[in-house]
Motif scaffolding. Structure first.
Motif, PDB file in Angstrom:
ATOM      1  N   ALA A 297       0.830  -1.210   0.000  1.00 41.62           N
ATOM      2  CA  ALA A 297       0.000   0.000   0.000  1.00 41.62           C
ATOM      3  C   ALA A 297       0.863   1.258   0.000  1.00 41.62           C
ATOM      4  O   ALA A 297       0.579   2.221  -0.732  1.00 41.62           O
ATOM      5  CB  ALA A 297      -0.934  -0.017   1.209  1.00 41.62           C
ATOM      6  N   GLU A 298       1.905   1.273   0.809  1.00 39.26           N
ATOM      7  CA  GLU A 298       2.778   2.447   0.848  1.00 39.26           C
ATOM      8  C   GLU A 298       3.486   2.646  -0.483  1.00 39.26           C
ATOM      9  O   GLU A 298       3.648   3.775  -0.942  1.00 39.26           O
ATOM     10  CB  GLU A 298       3.790   2.323   1.979  1.00 39.26           C
ATOM     11  CG  GLU A 298       3.188   2.597   3.329  1.00 39.26           C
ATOM     12  CD  GLU A 298       4.205   2.513   4.457  1.00 39.26           C
ATOM     13  OE1 GLU A 298       5.424   2.416   4.180  1.00 39.26           O
ATOM     14  OE2 GLU A 298       3.773   2.536   5.617  1.00 39.26           O
TER      15      GLU A 298
ATOM     16  N   ALA B 260       1.016   4.271  -2.687  1.00 44.44           N
ATOM     17  CA  ALA B 260       0.793   5.670  -2.318  1.00 44.44           C
ATOM     18  C   ALA B 260       1.949   6.550  -2.781  1.00 44.44           C
ATOM     19  O   ALA B 260       1.731   7.654  -3.291  1.00 44.44           O
ATOM     20  CB  ALA B 260       0.605   5.790  -0.803  1.00 44.44           C
TER      21      ALA B 260
ATOM     22  N   ALA C 169       1.603   6.904  -6.505  1.00 49.55           N
ATOM     23  CA  ALA C 169       0.462   7.772  -6.829  1.00 49.55           C
ATOM     24  C   ALA C 169       0.848   9.246  -6.642  1.00 49.55           C
ATOM     25  O   ALA C 169       0.555  10.086  -7.506  1.00 49.55           O
ATOM     26  CB  ALA C 169      -0.745   7.417  -5.957  1.00 49.55           C
ATOM     27  N   CYS C 170       1.515   9.557  -5.537  1.00 45.02           N
ATOM     28  CA  CYS C 170       1.952  10.942  -5.312  1.00 45.02           C
ATOM     29  C   CYS C 170       2.940  11.375  -6.387  1.00 45.02           C
ATOM     30  O   CYS C 170       2.851  12.498  -6.904  1.00 45.02           O
ATOM     31  CB  CYS C 170       2.577  11.080  -3.922  1.00 45.02           C
ATOM     32  SG  CYS C 170       1.387  10.911  -2.580  1.00 45.02           S
TER      33      CYS C 170
ATOM     34  N   TYR D  41       7.079   1.693  -8.852  1.00 44.15           N
ATOM     35  CA  TYR D  41       6.261   1.033  -7.834  1.00 44.15           C
ATOM     36  C   TYR D  41       7.027  -0.105  -7.169  1.00 44.15           C
ATOM     37  O   TYR D  41       7.000  -0.256  -5.940  1.00 44.15           O
ATOM     38  CB  TYR D  41       4.952   0.501  -8.424  1.00 44.15           C
ATOM     39  CG  TYR D  41       4.192  -0.325  -7.429  1.00 44.15           C
ATOM     40  CD1 TYR D  41       3.585   0.287  -6.347  1.00 44.15           C
ATOM     41  CD2 TYR D  41       4.130  -1.702  -7.527  1.00 44.15           C
ATOM     42  CE1 TYR D  41       2.916  -0.471  -5.390  1.00 44.15           C
ATOM     43  CE2 TYR D  41       3.470  -2.457  -6.591  1.00 44.15           C
ATOM     44  CZ  TYR D  41       2.857  -1.837  -5.526  1.00 44.15           C
ATOM     45  OH  TYR D  41       2.216  -2.584  -4.584  1.00 44.15           O
TER      46      TYR D  41
ATOM     47  N   SER E   6       9.812   0.174   1.047  1.00 46.19           N
ATOM     48  CA  SER E   6       8.848   0.146   2.138  1.00 46.19           C
ATOM     49  C   SER E   6       8.842  -1.210   2.827  1.00 46.19           C
ATOM     50  O   SER E   6       8.785  -1.297   4.058  1.00 46.19           O
ATOM     51  CB  SER E   6       7.453   0.483   1.611  1.00 46.19           C
ATOM     52  OG  SER E   6       6.533   0.532   2.671  1.00 46.19           O
TER      53      SER E   6
END
Length: 134
Positions: A83-84, A87, A90-91, A117, A124
């Protein structure tokens, strides 16, 4: 799916992930040898693109399978890292998009968001799974 334990899940992961990475590299070299942008028919170029993507999809599936096959604690850490990573990308995607809209940078190939990604997920994951637990 039943919990297999981290060692077993990790062995299954490695048995799928690394051969897929080797296949990916082999397909990249084969496609580079086979495809000439000016003369190769579209269907061959499309086939090479699909063939190159298939091992990557299998490797991502291996990551998800490993997460499903481990205990809840390990699964939560892996899912948090996934998920991180999403995120972060995405940012970054928003930033790149706005930099393009405001004519700060030129076009960026969409391909690079996939490797971004995987790098963000890896960093992460390393932070969550290898770092201190709180």
């Amino acid at each position: 799916m039943a919990t297999l334990g981290f060692r077993t899940a990790n062995k299954r992961y490695k048995r799928l992930f690394w051969p897929m990475m080797a296949l990916y590299v082999a397909i990249i070299f084969a496609a580079k040898w086979l495809v000439d942008e000016d003369t190769t028919p579209l269907w061959i170029r499309a086939g090479c693109a699909i063939a190159t993507t298939a091992p990557l999809a299998a490797a991502i599936w291996a990551i998800l399978r490993r997460a499903r096959e481990t205990d809840e604690y390990t699964r939560a850490r892996q899912m948090r890292a996934l998920a991180e990573g999403g995120a972060i990308v995405a940012c970054g995607t928003f930033l790149v998009g706005f930099l393009q809209i405001f004519a700060v940078i030129g076009a960026v190939e969409v391909f690079w968001f996939g490797p971004a990604y995987l790098i963000a997920f890896g960093l992460s994951y390393h932070r969550h799974c290898m770092g201190p637990t709180v």
